[in-house]
Design a protein around this motif. Structure first.
Motif, short mmCIF file in Angstrom:
data_model
loop_
_atom_site.label_atom_id
_atom_site.label_comp_id
_atom_site.label_asym_id
_atom_site.label_seq_id
_atom_site.Cartn_x
_atom_site.Cartn_y
_atom_site.Cartn_z
N VAL A 123 46.58 3.51 21.46
CA VAL A 123 46.84 2.18 22.01
C VAL A 123 48.34 1.90 21.92
O VAL A 123 48.96 2.13 20.88
CB VAL A 123 46.06 1.09 21.24
N VAL A 124 48.91 1.36 23.01
CA VAL A 124 50.31 0.96 23.03
C VAL A 124 50.38 -0.50 23.44
O VAL A 124 49.85 -0.88 24.50
CB VAL A 124 51.14 1.81 24.01
N ALA A 125 51.03 -1.33 22.63
CA ALA A 125 51.22 -2.75 22.94
C ALA A 125 52.70 -3.05 22.93
O ALA A 125 53.32 -3.10 21.86
CB ALA A 125 50.47 -3.62 21.95
N PHE A 126 53.27 -3.23 24.11
CA PHE A 126 54.67 -3.63 24.23
C PHE A 126 54.72 -5.16 24.23
O PHE A 126 54.46 -5.79 25.24
CB PHE A 126 55.28 -3.08 25.51
N ILE A 136 48.05 3.47 16.93
CA ILE A 136 48.43 2.28 17.68
C ILE A 136 49.92 2.02 17.47
O ILE A 136 50.39 2.02 16.33
CB ILE A 136 47.63 1.05 17.22
N PHE A 137 50.64 1.82 18.57
CA PHE A 137 52.05 1.43 18.47
C PHE A 137 52.22 0.03 19.01
O PHE A 137 51.77 -0.30 20.12
CB PHE A 137 52.96 2.38 19.26
N ILE A 138 52.89 -0.83 18.21
CA ILE A 138 53.23 -2.18 18.63
C ILE A 138 54.74 -2.36 18.50
O ILE A 138 55.28 -2.21 17.41
CB ILE A 138 52.51 -3.24 17.77
N VAL A 169 45.76 3.52 12.51
CA VAL A 169 47.07 3.95 12.02
C VAL A 169 48.11 3.25 12.90
O VAL A 169 48.40 3.69 14.01
CB VAL A 169 47.22 5.48 12.09
N VAL A 170 48.61 2.13 12.40
CA VAL A 170 49.47 1.26 13.20
C VAL A 170 50.94 1.52 12.88
O VAL A 170 51.35 1.49 11.71
CB VAL A 170 49.14 -0.22 12.96
N SER A 171 51.71 1.77 13.91
CA SER A 171 53.17 1.86 13.79
C SER A 171 53.75 0.64 14.50
O SER A 171 53.59 0.49 15.71
CB SER A 171 53.69 3.14 14.44
N GLN A 172 54.40 -0.21 13.73
CA GLN A 172 55.00 -1.43 14.29
C GLN A 172 56.51 -1.32 14.19
O GLN A 172 57.05 -0.88 13.18
CB GLN A 172 54.53 -2.65 13.50
N ILE A 205 54.24 8.72 19.19
CA ILE A 205 53.14 8.28 18.32
C ILE A 205 51.77 8.38 18.99
O ILE A 205 50.79 8.78 18.37
CB ILE A 205 53.39 6.84 17.83
N VAL A 206 51.72 8.04 20.28
CA VAL A 206 50.41 7.95 20.96
C VAL A 206 50.19 9.08 21.94
O VAL A 206 49.14 9.72 21.94
CB VAL A 206 50.28 6.58 21.66
N PHE A 207 51.19 9.37 22.78
CA PHE A 207 50.95 10.30 23.87
C PHE A 207 51.32 11.75 23.54
O PHE A 207 51.29 12.60 24.42
CB PHE A 207 51.66 9.83 25.14
N SER A 208 51.62 12.01 22.29
CA SER A 208 51.83 13.40 21.86
C SER A 208 50.55 13.97 21.28
O SER A 208 50.51 15.14 20.89
CB SER A 208 52.93 13.47 20.81
N GLN A 209 49.49 13.13 21.22
CA GLN A 209 48.24 13.58 20.64
C GLN A 209 47.64 14.72 21.46
O GLN A 209 47.62 14.67 22.68
CB GLN A 209 47.23 12.44 20.59
N LYS A 210 47.16 15.71 20.77
CA LYS A 210 46.58 16.87 21.47
C LYS A 210 45.06 16.76 21.47
O LYS A 210 44.46 16.23 20.57
CB LYS A 210 47.01 18.17 20.79
#
Length: 207
Positions: free
Chosen positions: A123-126, A149-151, A178-181, A202-207
């Protein structure tokens, strides 16, 4: 209310193993948000961007009492749920469904995943936070099972208080995400290059 009007991009969903749902902000449109994919590591994804009626998902600030934003908020949440169900019927599991939103779209994204917590792709929240005049933890159940999740948000931001961003991170973390803010001093209400890079890492490197 909102109708199912979806802009698509990337791979055809029948050929993709991963799907990214992209939620636009107030006053914007599905084409605006889907163009962001050019900067993301999502070339193998199917891209789905729903269009809000009259270019807004709900009428008032996300910090207003939830009742003031009804029935539009529930309509928006139901639209995303229907979209997720449609993706499932194509044989794509929740673990391969990703979400991204900006501003009002980020708030809607976070509200949806918090109300429907599962192991998602990411999840990405800009610039966003959970919706309501206060955070109602009783609305949020489930287990993210270590979903990334990246915020990202500006400090300060004219629409999204840092306190709500912090509260949102706490709620999601307590639900096993696992939130990265990351807060950016005086970034203004926009998406920065660093946020793009953070999302990719953080999110789109997941394999």
């Amino acid at each position: 209310m909102h109708t199912k009007n979806i802009t698509t991009g990337g791979k055809p969903i029948e050929e993709a193993s991963k799907v990214l749902i992209m939620i636009h902000g107030r006053g914007a449109n599905a084409g605006d948000i889907i163009s962001l994919a050019d900067y993301l590591n999502v070339k193998d994804f199917a891209l789905l961007a729903p269009q809000a009626t009259n270019n807004t998902w709900y009428p008032y600030s996300f910090m207003a009492p939830v009742s003031q934003n009804e029935p539009w908020l529930s309509s928006a949440l139901n639209l995303i749920k229907d979209l997720v169900n449609d993706i499932n019927t194509k044989g794509i599991s929740f673990e391969n469904i990703y979400f991204l939103g900006f501003s009002q779209g980020a708030c809607l994204t976070l509200e949806f995943v918090a109300r429907n917590a599962l192991k998602y792709g990411g999840v990405v929240a800009f610039t966003g936070g959970l919706i309501g005049d206060r955070v109602r933890t009783e609305n949020y159940t489930g287990d993210f099972n270590k979903t990334s999740i990246f915020i990202g948000s500006s400090n300060p931001d004219p629409h999204v208080p840092v306190q709500r961003v912090n509260e949102t991170t706490k709620v999601l973390s307590n639900m096993n995400a696992v939130v990265s803010q990351k807060l950016y001093n005086d970034m203004a209400h926009t998406i920065s290059q660093d946020e793009i890079e953070m999302a990719n890492t953080i999110v789109f490197s997941q394999k």
